[in-house]
Motif scaffolding. Structure first.
Motif, PDB file in Angstrom:
ATOM      1  N   PHE A 137     -16.103  18.338  10.086  1.00 39.98           N
ATOM      2  CA  PHE A 137     -15.961  19.725  10.525  1.00 39.98           C
ATOM      3  C   PHE A 137     -14.675  19.908  11.314  1.00 39.98           C
ATOM      4  O   PHE A 137     -13.953  20.888  11.135  1.00 39.98           O
ATOM      5  N   ALA A 138     -14.377  18.965  12.208  1.00 43.03           N
ATOM      6  CA  ALA A 138     -13.170  19.064  13.035  1.00 43.03           C
ATOM      7  C   ALA A 138     -11.908  19.079  12.172  1.00 43.03           C
ATOM      8  O   ALA A 138     -10.964  19.817  12.468  1.00 43.03           O
ATOM      9  N   ARG A 139     -11.896  18.284  11.112  1.00 45.69           N
ATOM     10  CA  ARG A 139     -10.739  18.278  10.206  1.00 45.69           C
ATOM     11  C   ARG A 139     -10.686  19.540   9.347  1.00 45.69           C
ATOM     12  O   ARG A 139      -9.619  20.065   9.059  1.00 45.69           O
ATOM     13  N   ARG A 140     -11.859  20.027   8.944  1.00 44.15           N
ATOM     14  CA  ARG A 140     -11.920  21.181   8.038  1.00 44.15           C
ATOM     15  C   ARG A 140     -11.562  22.477   8.742  1.00 44.15           C
ATOM     16  O   ARG A 140     -10.911  23.347   8.182  1.00 44.15           O
ATOM     17  N   ILE A 141     -12.026  22.642   9.987  1.00 43.24           N
ATOM     18  CA  ILE A 141     -11.769  23.876  10.744  1.00 43.24           C
ATOM     19  C   ILE A 141     -11.255  23.510  12.142  1.00 43.24           C
ATOM     20  O   ILE A 141     -11.936  23.685  13.142  1.00 43.24           O
ATOM     21  N   PRO A 142     -10.017  23.026  12.212  1.00 43.71           N
ATOM     22  CA  PRO A 142      -9.498  22.464  13.466  1.00 43.71           C
ATOM     23  C   PRO A 142      -9.406  23.447  14.625  1.00 43.71           C
ATOM     24  O   PRO A 142      -9.454  23.030  15.779  1.00 43.71           O
ATOM     25  N   GLY A 143      -9.306  24.716  14.385  1.00 43.53           N
ATOM     26  CA  GLY A 143      -9.183  25.661  15.487  1.00 43.53           C
ATOM     27  C   GLY A 143     -10.503  26.153  16.041  1.00 43.53           C
ATOM     28  O   GLY A 143     -10.532  26.897  17.019  1.00 43.53           O
ATOM     29  N   VAL A 144     -11.612  25.732  15.452  1.00 44.53           N
ATOM     30  CA  VAL A 144     -12.928  26.207  15.874  1.00 44.53           C
ATOM     31  C   VAL A 144     -13.570  25.179  16.799  1.00 44.53           C
ATOM     32  O   VAL A 144     -13.676  24.002  16.450  1.00 44.53           O
ATOM     33  N   PRO A 145     -14.005  25.607  17.998  1.00 39.92           N
ATOM     34  CA  PRO A 145     -14.656  24.659  18.909  1.00 39.92           C
ATOM     35  C   PRO A 145     -15.950  24.109  18.305  1.00 39.92           C
ATOM     36  O   PRO A 145     -16.710  24.839  17.670  1.00 39.92           O
ATOM     37  N   LEU A 146     -16.183  22.832  18.524  1.00 41.46           N
ATOM     38  CA  LEU A 146     -17.431  22.189  18.125  1.00 41.46           C
ATOM     39  C   LEU A 146     -18.178  21.831  19.401  1.00 41.46           C
ATOM     40  O   LEU A 146     -17.595  21.248  20.326  1.00 41.46           O
ATOM     41  N   VAL A 147     -19.439  22.215  19.470  1.00 42.38           N
ATOM     42  CA  VAL A 147     -20.236  21.954  20.666  1.00 42.38           C
ATOM     43  C   VAL A 147     -21.507  21.216  20.270  1.00 42.38           C
ATOM     44  O   VAL A 147     -21.990  21.331  19.143  1.00 42.38           O
ATOM     45  N   ALA A 148     -22.045  20.467  21.219  1.00 44.27           N
ATOM     46  CA  ALA A 148     -23.265  19.696  20.973  1.00 44.27           C
ATOM     47  C   ALA A 148     -24.237  19.902  22.119  1.00 44.27           C
ATOM     48  O   ALA A 148     -23.832  20.069  23.267  1.00 44.27           O
ATOM     49  N   LEU A 149     -25.515  19.884  21.780  1.00 47.91           N
ATOM     50  CA  LEU A 149     -26.568  19.936  22.786  1.00 47.91           C
ATOM     51  C   LEU A 149     -27.304  18.606  22.766  1.00 47.91           C
ATOM     52  O   LEU A 149     -27.913  18.232  21.761  1.00 47.91           O
ATOM     53  N   PHE A 150     -27.202  17.880  23.870  1.00 49.16           N
ATOM     54  CA  PHE A 150     -27.898  16.603  24.031  1.00 49.16           C
ATOM     55  C   PHE A 150     -29.089  16.822  24.947  1.00 49.16           C
ATOM     56  O   PHE A 150     -28.929  17.331  26.053  1.00 49.16           O
ATOM     57  N   GLU A 151     -30.257  16.447  24.472  1.00 49.46           N
ATOM     58  CA  GLU A 151     -31.462  16.584  25.288  1.00 49.46           C
ATOM     59  C   GLU A 151     -32.032  15.204  25.579  1.00 49.46           C
ATOM     60  O   GLU A 151     -33.125  14.864  25.151  1.00 49.46           O
TER      61      GLU A 151
END
Length: 110
Positions: free
Chosen positions: A75-89
């Motif tokens: 995803f980071a390579r495909r859409i480099p300008g879009v922030p990627l976020v994660a939720l860790f529980e």
């Protein structure tokens, strides 16, 4: 699905086809419901530090962390300008582990 790049394209295509976005630039962010990473909890922006922390705990989540890490990097390579976020529980995992320990002891006869 092991064809991650195809899955990403299918997902983006569905968003475009439904009219939710015109292009990938319309995405405010992409979120991932991740499992566990060393020293990471809560909602965080994904970067190499977080991915390395996920890699450090691959043995604790072997069915989840490796495919997530692969997908996140693609995803980071495909859409480099879009922030990627994660939720860790991680709290959920520690509570579940405690419950499992209590259940194991509940059936034992002294």
């Amino acid at each position: 699905m092991t064809e991650y790049s195809k899955a990403i394209e299918d997902c983006l295509g569905q968003l475009r086809d439904s009219g939710a976005i015109a292009t990938e630039r319309d995405l405010a962010a992409v979120g991932f419901k991740t499992i566990i990473a060393q020293g990471v909890t809560g909602c965080v922006r994904l970067d190499e530090r977080v991915l390395s922390a996920m890699e450090a705990y691959t043995s604790l989540a072997p069915a989840h962390n490796p495919p997530y890490i692969t997908g996140i990097r693609l995803f980071a390579r495909r859409i480099p300008g879009v922030p990627l976020v994660a939720l860790f529980e991680n709290r959920v995992l520690s509570v579940r582990a405690g419950a499992n320990d209590a259940l194991r002891g509940a059936g034992e006869v002294a």
